[in-house]
Write a protein that holds these residues in place. Structure first.
Motif, PDB file in Angstrom:
ATOM      1  N   VAL A  60     -20.622  51.065 -23.197  1.00 15.35           N
ATOM      2  CA  VAL A  60     -19.321  50.839 -22.286  1.00 15.35           C
ATOM      3  C   VAL A  60     -19.329  49.983 -21.385  1.00 15.35           C
ATOM      4  O   VAL A  60     -18.423  49.151 -21.057  1.00 15.35           O
ATOM      5  N   VAL A  61     -20.433  49.879 -20.458  1.00 15.91           N
ATOM      6  CA  VAL A  61     -20.616  49.321 -19.162  1.00 15.91           C
ATOM      7  C   VAL A  61     -20.983  47.968 -19.393  1.00 15.91           C
ATOM      8  O   VAL A  61     -20.320  46.969 -19.193  1.00 15.91           O
ATOM      9  N   GLN A  62     -21.839  47.763 -20.611  1.00 17.29           N
ATOM     10  CA  GLN A  62     -22.005  46.273 -20.874  1.00 17.29           C
ATOM     11  C   GLN A  62     -20.888  45.641 -21.591  1.00 17.29           C
ATOM     12  O   GLN A  62     -20.425  44.453 -21.312  1.00 17.29           O
ATOM     13  N   THR A  63     -20.083  46.224 -22.261  1.00 13.97           N
ATOM     14  CA  THR A  63     -18.834  45.774 -22.765  1.00 13.97           C
ATOM     15  C   THR A  63     -17.819  45.495 -21.722  1.00 13.97           C
ATOM     16  O   THR A  63     -17.129  44.409 -21.803  1.00 13.97           O
ATOM     17  N   HIS A  64     -17.655  46.361 -20.697  1.00 12.70           N
ATOM     18  CA  HIS A  64     -16.784  46.140 -19.623  1.00 12.70           C
ATOM     19  C   HIS A  64     -17.181  44.737 -18.841  1.00 12.70           C
ATOM     20  O   HIS A  64     -16.375  43.942 -18.446  1.00 12.70           O
ATOM     21  N   CYS A  65     -18.480  44.850 -18.341  1.00  2.00           N
ATOM     22  CA  CYS A  65     -19.000  43.576 -17.971  1.00  2.00           C
ATOM     23  C   CYS A  65     -18.629  42.487 -18.603  1.00  2.00           C
ATOM     24  O   CYS A  65     -18.245  41.391 -18.140  1.00  2.00           O
ATOM     25  N   PHE A  66     -18.893  42.349 -19.878  1.00  2.15           N
ATOM     26  CA  PHE A  66     -18.664  41.253 -20.804  1.00  2.15           C
ATOM     27  C   PHE A  66     -17.094  40.818 -20.733  1.00  2.15           C
ATOM     28  O   PHE A  66     -16.869  39.556 -20.569  1.00  2.15           O
ATOM     29  N   LEU A  67     -16.385  41.617 -20.797  1.00  2.00           N
ATOM     30  CA  LEU A  67     -14.895  41.367 -20.659  1.00  2.00           C
ATOM     31  C   LEU A  67     -14.187  40.951 -19.437  1.00  2.00           C
ATOM     32  O   LEU A  67     -13.428  39.964 -19.128  1.00  2.00           O
ATOM     33  N   VAL A  68     -15.144  41.705 -18.290  1.00  2.43           N
ATOM     34  CA  VAL A  68     -14.787  41.048 -16.913  1.00  2.43           C
ATOM     35  C   VAL A  68     -15.029  39.553 -16.713  1.00  2.43           C
ATOM     36  O   VAL A  68     -14.294  38.674 -16.309  1.00  2.43           O
ATOM     37  N   LEU A  69     -16.383  39.397 -17.342  1.00  2.00           N
ATOM     38  CA  LEU A  69     -16.479  37.869 -16.883  1.00  2.00           C
ATOM     39  C   LEU A  69     -15.971  37.100 -17.806  1.00  2.00           C
ATOM     40  O   LEU A  69     -15.626  35.752 -17.524  1.00  2.00           O
ATOM     41  N   LEU A  70     -15.617  37.500 -18.965  1.00  2.00           N
ATOM     42  CA  LEU A  70     -14.813  36.746 -19.982  1.00  2.00           C
ATOM     43  C   LEU A  70     -13.264  36.250 -19.397  1.00  2.00           C
ATOM     44  O   LEU A  70     -12.979  35.144 -19.411  1.00  2.00           O
TER      45      LEU A  70
ATOM     46  N   LEU B 163     -18.299  41.626  -9.849  1.00  2.00           N
ATOM     47  CA  LEU B 163     -18.632  42.622 -10.601  1.00  2.00           C
ATOM     48  C   LEU B 163     -18.897  43.898  -9.757  1.00  2.00           C
ATOM     49  O   LEU B 163     -18.354  45.119 -10.318  1.00  2.00           O
ATOM     50  N   ALA B 164     -19.122  43.674  -8.456  1.00  2.00           N
ATOM     51  CA  ALA B 164     -19.147  45.030  -7.752  1.00  2.00           C
ATOM     52  C   ALA B 164     -17.891  45.725  -7.448  1.00  2.00           C
ATOM     53  O   ALA B 164     -17.743  46.951  -7.585  1.00  2.00           O
ATOM     54  N   VAL B 165     -16.990  44.905  -7.410  1.00  4.39           N
ATOM     55  CA  VAL B 165     -15.520  45.527  -7.427  1.00  4.39           C
ATOM     56  C   VAL B 165     -14.793  45.887  -8.817  1.00  4.39           C
ATOM     57  O   VAL B 165     -14.403  46.960  -8.960  1.00  4.39           O
ATOM     58  N   LEU B 166     -15.009  45.014  -9.770  1.00  7.72           N
ATOM     59  CA  LEU B 166     -14.424  45.281 -11.144  1.00  7.72           C
ATOM     60  C   LEU B 166     -15.129  46.134 -12.037  1.00  7.72           C
ATOM     61  O   LEU B 166     -14.624  46.487 -13.105  1.00  7.72           O
ATOM     62  N   LEU B 167     -16.531  46.203 -11.794  1.00  2.00           N
ATOM     63  CA  LEU B 167     -17.451  46.950 -12.738  1.00  2.00           C
ATOM     64  C   LEU B 167     -17.783  48.139 -12.229  1.00  2.00           C
ATOM     65  O   LEU B 167     -17.818  49.252 -12.505  1.00  2.00           O
ATOM     66  N   VAL B 168     -18.682  48.033 -10.832  1.00  2.00           N
ATOM     67  CA  VAL B 168     -19.485  49.301 -10.386  1.00  2.00           C
ATOM     68  C   VAL B 168     -18.459  50.234  -9.869  1.00  2.00           C
ATOM     69  O   VAL B 168     -18.507  51.458 -10.165  1.00  2.00           O
ATOM     70  N   LEU B 169     -17.367  49.475  -9.020  1.00  2.00           N
ATOM     71  CA  LEU B 169     -16.460  50.666  -8.400  1.00  2.00           C
ATOM     72  C   LEU B 169     -15.725  51.593  -9.558  1.00  2.00           C
ATOM     73  O   LEU B 169     -15.933  52.900  -9.198  1.00  2.00           O
ATOM     74  N   PRO B 170     -15.190  51.058 -10.545  1.00  2.93           N
ATOM     75  CA  PRO B 170     -14.524  52.046 -11.238  1.00  2.93           C
ATOM     76  C   PRO B 170     -15.644  52.973 -12.170  1.00  2.93           C
ATOM     77  O   PRO B 170     -15.100  54.044 -12.140  1.00  2.93           O
ATOM     78  N   HIS B 171     -16.845  52.444 -12.371  1.00  3.21           N
ATOM     79  CA  HIS B 171     -17.734  53.442 -13.046  1.00  3.21           C
ATOM     80  C   HIS B 171     -18.301  54.597 -11.964  1.00  3.21           C
ATOM     81  O   HIS B 171     -18.288  55.770 -12.156  1.00  3.21           O
ATOM     82  N   VAL B 172     -18.299  54.159 -10.801  1.00  4.18           N
ATOM     83  CA  VAL B 172     -18.816  55.009  -9.588  1.00  4.18           C
ATOM     84  C   VAL B 172     -17.615  56.159  -9.507  1.00  4.18           C
ATOM     85  O   VAL B 172     -17.929  57.305  -9.463  1.00  4.18           O
ATOM     86  N   LEU B 173     -16.366  55.649  -9.482  1.00  2.00           N
ATOM     87  CA  LEU B 173     -15.380  56.532  -9.245  1.00  2.00           C
ATOM     88  C   LEU B 173     -15.212  57.544 -10.686  1.00  2.00           C
ATOM     89  O   LEU B 173     -14.825  58.737 -10.356  1.00  2.00           O
ATOM     90  N   LEU B 174     -15.401  56.938 -11.700  1.00  2.65           N
ATOM     91  CA  LEU B 174     -15.218  57.712 -12.894  1.00  2.65           C
ATOM     92  C   LEU B 174     -16.577  58.958 -12.838  1.00  2.65           C
ATOM     93  O   LEU B 174     -16.159  60.092 -13.203  1.00  2.65           O
TER      94      LEU B 174
END
Length: 141
Positions: free
Chosen positions: A53-63, A30-41
């Motif tokens: 958006v963050v919760q949905t992104h997290c849900f989809l990454v884990l899925l 999640l640090a790589v696929l969730l936090v990093l994109p949102h920090v860069l954004l």
């Protein structure tokens, strides 16, 4: 006459240890696929994503993470370490639809006070509630 080896189910402590280890691995994912994109954004666009958006992104990454591993070999990285495999009730590989159903059922199973985990203490095969409902089972490798 062929003999079918008996299915060995992992104990509850082994499954809980695997879940704890999975949590550590998922923190890195999640640090790589969730936090990093949102920090860069936030850094480049000077905007923060809404909590939905963050919760949905997290849900989809884990899925995607669980769907991939459960559908391709039946083991996540933590499950390989603890020698646990996810299979269908008949012992075959998990179908993608079963993996998605199990993932969706895991959330209420854990969030509602861990009722799906406690279920394993009373289940005749010691399976979690989400495994019972999705037609899957955890077995020892």
């Amino acid at each position: 006459m062929s003999t079918v080896p008996a299915v060995r189910w992992p104990g509850i402590l082994r499954r809980l240890a695997s879940m704890g280890y999975e949590g550590l691995l998922l923190a890195a994912v999640l640090a790589v696929l969730l936090v990093l994109p949102h920090v860069l954004l936030g850094a480049f666009a000077h905007r923060l994503a809404s909590p939905v958006v963050v919760q949905t992104h997290c849900f989809l990454v884990l899925l995607i993470y669980f769907l991939w591993f459960w559908s391709h070999g039946g083991q996540t990285l933590a499950m390989k370490t603890w020698r646990i495999r996810l299979v269908s009730r008949d012992g075959l590989a998990v179908r993608p639809a079963q993996a998605i159903l199990r993932y969706l059922l895991c959330w209420p199973s854990i969030i509602l006070g861990g009722v799906g985990i406690v279920w394993a203490l009373f289940d005749r095969d010691r399976q979690f509630l989400h495994d019972r409902l999705s037609g899957t089972q955890l077995v020892m490798v």
